[in-house]
Write an enzyme that holds these catalytic residues in place. Sequence first.
Site: not given
Length: 181
Positions: A23, A46, A48, A59, A62, A72, A119, A132, A167-168
């Site tokens: 399968r 959470q 994401n 990205r 942070h 994470k 990260h 994540y 921002k980054d």
Amino acid sequence: MKISTTHIEGVAIVDLEVREDSRGGFARTFCREEFEQAGLIPAVEQCNLSFNHKAGTLRGMHFQVDPAPEAKLVRCTRGAIQDIIVDMRPGSPTRLQHVAVELTADNRRALYVPPYFAHGYLTLTDGAEVVYQVSQSYTPGTERGLRYDDPDLALPWAVPVTTISEKDESWKLLSEGAVTE
């Protein structure tokens, strides 16, 4: 799952142990008990999903500080990314050192990012998608960041950055007094 440690304490790479038959395949991607046994934070508050149109999209970098530092578990579910994390833990003997891992839909590998690690990831393919799990709910005011191209970090990005948020791109360099705690 196979949980492997890295040269930085607390950072782990999670590979799947796929059971296959006619399968297809089946694998466990997360197990609270195995994470606890490996000394990892198993809480998931959470989840994401990030999707990215073009290769070369960055990205990050942070991280979150008190009162809501985040652990994470990052996995690429479509395409490929290069994920890099930087140790920002105060007093850590590996502070400002990094781990870089290629995560792809094909290798099904995940990277466990402990709290107080910056990260970021760079997409290696068009249409890359990243999922994540996060140990804390997003808490405004706790996010900090590092410049992805800081010469003092010398992060080994695999391809040129072609797309990045304002921002980054605007995080300060360490030499300019970037907030690191």
